[in-house]
Enzyme design. Structure first.
Site, PDB file in Angstrom:
ATOM      1  N   GLU A 165      92.043 -13.951  26.050  1.00  0.00           N
ATOM      2  CA  GLU A 165      92.403 -12.518  26.086  1.00  0.00           C
ATOM      3  C   GLU A 165      93.321 -12.227  27.263  1.00  0.00           C
ATOM      4  O   GLU A 165      93.186 -11.202  27.939  1.00  0.00           O
ATOM      5  CB  GLU A 165      91.130 -11.654  26.191  1.00  0.00           C
ATOM      6  CG  GLU A 165      90.136 -11.894  25.080  1.00  0.00           C
ATOM      7  CD  GLU A 165      88.908 -10.998  25.139  1.00  0.00           C
ATOM      8  OE1 GLU A 165      88.910  -9.988  25.877  1.00  0.00           O
ATOM      9  OE2 GLU A 165      87.927 -11.323  24.447  1.00  0.00           O
TER      10      GLU A 165
ATOM     11  N   GLU B 105      80.312 -12.470  26.222  1.00  0.00           N
ATOM     12  CA  GLU B 105      79.911 -11.714  27.422  1.00  0.00           C
ATOM     13  C   GLU B 105      78.405 -11.606  27.605  1.00  0.00           C
ATOM     14  O   GLU B 105      77.865 -10.524  27.823  1.00  0.00           O
ATOM     15  CB  GLU B 105      80.555 -10.319  27.384  1.00  0.00           C
ATOM     16  CG  GLU B 105      82.074 -10.395  27.303  1.00  0.00           C
ATOM     17  CD  GLU B 105      82.755  -9.031  27.212  1.00  0.00           C
ATOM     18  OE1 GLU B 105      82.066  -8.000  27.313  1.00  0.00           O
ATOM     19  OE2 GLU B 105      83.982  -9.000  27.023  1.00  0.00           O
TER      20      GLU B 105
ATOM     21  N   ASN C 154      82.512 -17.064  24.909  1.00  0.00           N
ATOM     22  CA  ASN C 154      83.658 -16.335  25.468  1.00  0.00           C
ATOM     23  C   ASN C 154      83.198 -15.328  26.524  1.00  0.00           C
ATOM     24  O   ASN C 154      82.231 -14.596  26.294  1.00  0.00           O
ATOM     25  CB  ASN C 154      84.351 -15.592  24.305  1.00  0.00           C
ATOM     26  CG  ASN C 154      85.706 -15.028  24.652  1.00  0.00           C
ATOM     27  OD1 ASN C 154      86.557 -15.733  25.199  1.00  0.00           O
ATOM     28  ND2 ASN C 154      85.928 -13.759  24.330  1.00  0.00           N
TER      29      ASN C 154
ATOM     30  N   ASP D 229      95.691 -11.049  29.951  1.00  0.00           N
ATOM     31  CA  ASP D 229      96.614  -9.995  30.366  1.00  0.00           C
ATOM     32  C   ASP D 229      96.544  -9.892  31.879  1.00  0.00           C
ATOM     33  O   ASP D 229      95.530 -10.209  32.493  1.00  0.00           O
ATOM     34  CB  ASP D 229      96.376  -8.644  29.664  1.00  0.00           C
ATOM     35  CG  ASP D 229      94.965  -8.109  29.760  1.00  0.00           C
ATOM     36  OD1 ASP D 229      94.177  -8.590  30.600  1.00  0.00           O
ATOM     37  OD2 ASP D 229      94.641  -7.177  29.004  1.00  0.00           O
TER      38      ASP D 229
ATOM     39  N   HIS E  11      91.305 -11.626  32.047  1.00  0.00           N
ATOM     40  CA  HIS E  11      91.902 -10.309  32.327  1.00  0.00           C
ATOM     41  C   HIS E  11      92.086 -10.215  33.838  1.00  0.00           C
ATOM     42  O   HIS E  11      91.098 -10.151  34.577  1.00  0.00           O
ATOM     43  CB  HIS E  11      90.970  -9.189  31.857  1.00  0.00           C
ATOM     44  CG  HIS E  11      90.747  -9.161  30.376  1.00  0.00           C
ATOM     45  ND1 HIS E  11      91.746  -8.833  29.483  1.00  0.00           N
ATOM     46  CD2 HIS E  11      89.655  -9.413  29.623  1.00  0.00           C
ATOM     47  CE1 HIS E  11      91.262  -8.887  28.249  1.00  0.00           C
ATOM     48  NE2 HIS E  11      89.998  -9.241  28.302  1.00  0.00           N
TER      49      HIS E  11
HETATM   50  O1  G3I Z   1      87.712   3.254  15.855  1.00  0.00           O
HETATM   51  C1  G3I Z   1      87.659   4.430  16.657  1.00  0.00           C
HETATM   52  C2  G3I Z   1      88.355   5.541  15.994  1.00  0.00           C
HETATM   53  O2  G3I Z   1      87.703   5.846  14.790  1.00  0.00           O
HETATM   54  C3  G3I Z   1      88.399   6.734  16.935  1.00  0.00           C
HETATM   55  O3  G3I Z   1      89.127   7.772  16.359  1.00  0.00           O
HETATM   56  C4  G3I Z   1      89.021   6.356  18.259  1.00  0.00           C
HETATM   57  C5  G3I Z   1      89.014   7.480  19.261  1.00  0.00           C
HETATM   58  O4  G3I Z   1      89.036   6.994  20.572  1.00  0.00           O
HETATM   59  O5  G3I Z   1      88.291   5.300  18.791  1.00  0.00           O
HETATM   60  C6  G3I Z   1      88.306   4.143  17.976  1.00  0.00           C
HETATM   61  O6  G3I Z   1      87.576   3.132  18.587  1.00  0.00           O
HETATM   62  C7  G3I Z   1      88.187   2.516  19.693  1.00  0.00           C
HETATM   63  C8  G3I Z   1      88.362   1.034  19.389  1.00  0.00           C
HETATM   64  O7  G3I Z   1      88.840   0.365  20.518  1.00  0.00           O
HETATM   65  C9  G3I Z   1      89.322   0.799  18.225  1.00  0.00           C
HETATM   66  O8  G3I Z   1      90.596   1.293  18.538  1.00  0.00           O
HETATM   67  C10 G3I Z   1      87.285   2.690  20.895  1.00  0.00           C
HETATM   68  O9  G3I Z   1      87.247   4.042  21.273  1.00  0.00           O
HETATM   69  C11 G3I Z   1      87.766   1.848  22.040  1.00  0.00           C
HETATM   70  O10 G3I Z   1      86.785   1.881  23.065  1.00  0.00           O
HETATM   71  C12 G3I Z   1      87.951   0.424  21.590  1.00  0.00           C
HETATM   72  O11 G3I Z   1      88.409  -0.329  22.700  1.00  0.00           O
HETATM   73  C13 G3I Z   1      88.399  -1.707  22.540  1.00  0.00           C
HETATM   74  C14 G3I Z   1      87.411  -2.347  23.508  1.00  0.00           C
HETATM   75  O12 G3I Z   1      87.476  -3.758  23.392  1.00  0.00           O
HETATM   76  C15 G3I Z   1      85.993  -1.907  23.220  1.00  0.00           C
HETATM   77  O13 G3I Z   1      85.089  -2.522  24.065  1.00  0.00           O
HETATM   78  C16 G3I Z   1      89.795  -2.238  22.844  1.00  0.00           C
HETATM   79  O14 G3I Z   1      90.691  -1.775  21.832  1.00  0.00           O
HETATM   80  C17 G3I Z   1      89.810  -3.759  22.867  1.00  0.00           C
HETATM   81  O15 G3I Z   1      91.040  -4.201  23.370  1.00  0.00           O
HETATM   82  C18 G3I Z   1      88.722  -4.258  23.790  1.00  0.00           C
HETATM   83  O16 G3I Z   1      88.699  -5.665  23.748  1.00  0.00           O
HETATM   84  C19 G3I Z   1      87.746  -6.307  24.589  1.00  0.00           C
HETATM   85  C20 G3I Z   1      87.312  -7.578  23.884  1.00  0.00           C
HETATM   86  O17 G3I Z   1      86.848  -7.290  22.592  1.00  0.00           O
HETATM   87  C21 G3I Z   1      86.243  -8.320  24.701  1.00  0.00           C
HETATM   88  N1  G3I Z   1      86.680  -8.547  26.045  1.00  0.00           N
HETATM   89  C22 G3I Z   1      87.190  -7.393  26.777  1.00  0.00           C
HETATM   90  C23 G3I Z   1      88.301  -6.704  25.965  1.00  0.00           C
HETATM   91  C24 G3I Z   1      88.893  -5.552  26.747  1.00  0.00           C
HETATM   92  O18 G3I Z   1      87.960  -4.546  26.957  1.00  0.00           O
END
Ligand code: G3I
Length: 347
Positions: free
Chosen positions: A278, A169, A212, A280, A249
């Site tokens: 990715e 990105e 990516n 969906d 996406h």
């Molecule tokens: O790890 C913490 C945890 O300790 C905490 O308790 C919890 C509370 O909300 O948050 C946890 O972190 C979260 C993390 O995922 C792990 O679960 C973050 O808040 C959350 O923002 C994060 O979201 C991820 C996101 O990327 C972050 O940018 C999504 O799961 C994940 O699907 C998403 O994936 C991205 C790709 O990497 C890149 N392309 C876009 C895609 C969708 O956004």
């Protein structure tokens, strides 16, 4: 489940590169998985059916779900490639400088490899999920921290990752076609992306190295063109890049574009693989199913589209669960979208 990982690795730039594309089908044929024309039995899982077409079909996996039996059963049965949804990102693997933590990523890699599945690496350098300490570094320190991070990650899993998202990105949305104004861009200037790729090549010479991004599906969009121009420039100058990942996406505001296959083919024509990394698609029922079908068909129509990864398994664990964008419902029932993808893979 067949292990197709050795089939999609190969040293880029060598004769083996072409053999990689043809080799996946060849290897599968030699192993008896790829049935000869006319005798092919339709696959009954996404991974099996994709393998019969010389492709992989993967899913993003969350470490903290690996204790759930429905989740693991579905993962093990359906997919032959795995991407860590968050566990290989910078904040997860190097929360403070030089303090590397691989436990959760290892668990995913070990699970996948134990099941004979390939692993995609996601992601080495990204402006998001970047720990605060990186943001505060000056130019020299940022350069050495970036290269060290790549070396540690790609080095640890050297030989175990079929493709790395080296840079994620790095371009702005909208019509500018500009590089994103990230800390890497600000401190290291335009050369940072190629530097990351060169470092990654040294760290794991057999992994395919991918750029990516999202919103790069519509061939007419400025961002798509900007990424295309960068990849063309890299290929012209011998910067080691092997693949372009289209996150893909999709939702109502950003549906599968009519020129999606043109985009895949145009990147492929530069001499790189394309991977849908990715996938969906927001929605439900037949409408969603037809969009999934379109994406699957586009990939199968492009010989260098080597695989598809969906960004999660059941809808309720998606990063946008309210849009029910995946192939399985919350009870792990196969949705119409699943049936459309499988049917398309088996055509
Ligand atoms: O790890 C913490 C945890 O300790 C905490 O308790 C919890 C509370 O909300 O948050 C946890 O972190 C979260 C993390 O995922 C792990 O679960 C973050 O808040 C959350 O923002 C994060 O979201 C991820 C996101 O990327 C972050 O940018 C999504 O799961 C994940 O699907 C998403 O994936 C991205 C790709 O990497 C890149 N392309 C876009 C895609 C969708 O956004």
């Amino acid at each position: 489940m067949i292990n197709v990982s050795s089939a999609v690795r190969g040293r880029p730039g060598s004769g083996a590169r072409k053999a990689v594309v043809l080799g996946l089908a060849g290897l599968l044929a030699a192993s008896g998985v790829l049935a000869t024309a006319g005798t092919a039995a339709a696959g009954t899982t996404l991974g099996q059916s994709a393998a019969e077409k010389g492709r992989y079909f993967g899913a993003a996996v969350a470490n903290h779900r690996l204790g759930e039996s429905n989740y693991v059963t579905t993962l093990n049965r359906e997919f032959n490639s795995v991407t860590a949804e968050n566990e290989m990102k910078w904040d997860a693997t190097e929360p403070s400088r030089g303090n590397f933590q691989f436990g959760n990523a290892d668990r995913i890699v070990n699970h996948a490899r134990g099941q004979g599945k390939m692993v995609r690496g996601h992601t080495l350098v990204w402006h998001s999920q970047l720990p605060g300490w990186v943001q505060g570094l000056d130019t020299n320190n940022l350069r050495s921290a970036m290269n060290n991070h790549i070396n540690q990650l790609a080095g640890r899993y050297r030989g175990q990752i079929h493709s790395w998202d080296v840079v994620n990105e790095a371009f702005e949305d909208g019509g500018s076609g500009a590089r994103r104004n990230s800390v890497f861009q600000q401190r290291l200037g335009n050369g940072w992306i190629e530097e990351a790729f060169r470092t990654a090549r040294q760290a794991d010479p057999n992994a395919k190295l991918c750029y990516n991004d999202y919103n790069t599906d519509d061939w007419s969009h400025a961002k798509t063109q900007a990424v295309y121009n960068m990849v063309r420039d890299f290929k012209n100058r011998g910067v080691p890049i092997d693949c372009v990942g289209l996150q893909s996406h999709f939702n109502n505001q950003s549906p599968v574009p009519g020129n999606y296959q043109t985009t895949l083919q145009s990147f492929a024509n530069l001499g790189v693989d394309v991977q849908i990394t990715e996938l969906d698609i927001a929605g439900s029922g037949q409408q969603q199913a037809e969009s999934y079908r379109t994406v699957t068909r586009a990939c199968l129509n492009v010989s260098r589209c080597t695989g598809i990864t969906v960004w999660g398994i059941p809808d309720h664990y998606s990063w946008r669960a309210d849009q029910t964008p995946l192939l399985f419902d919350r009870n792990y029932n196969k949705k119409p979208a699943y049936n459309a993808v499988l049917e398309e893979l088996n055509r």
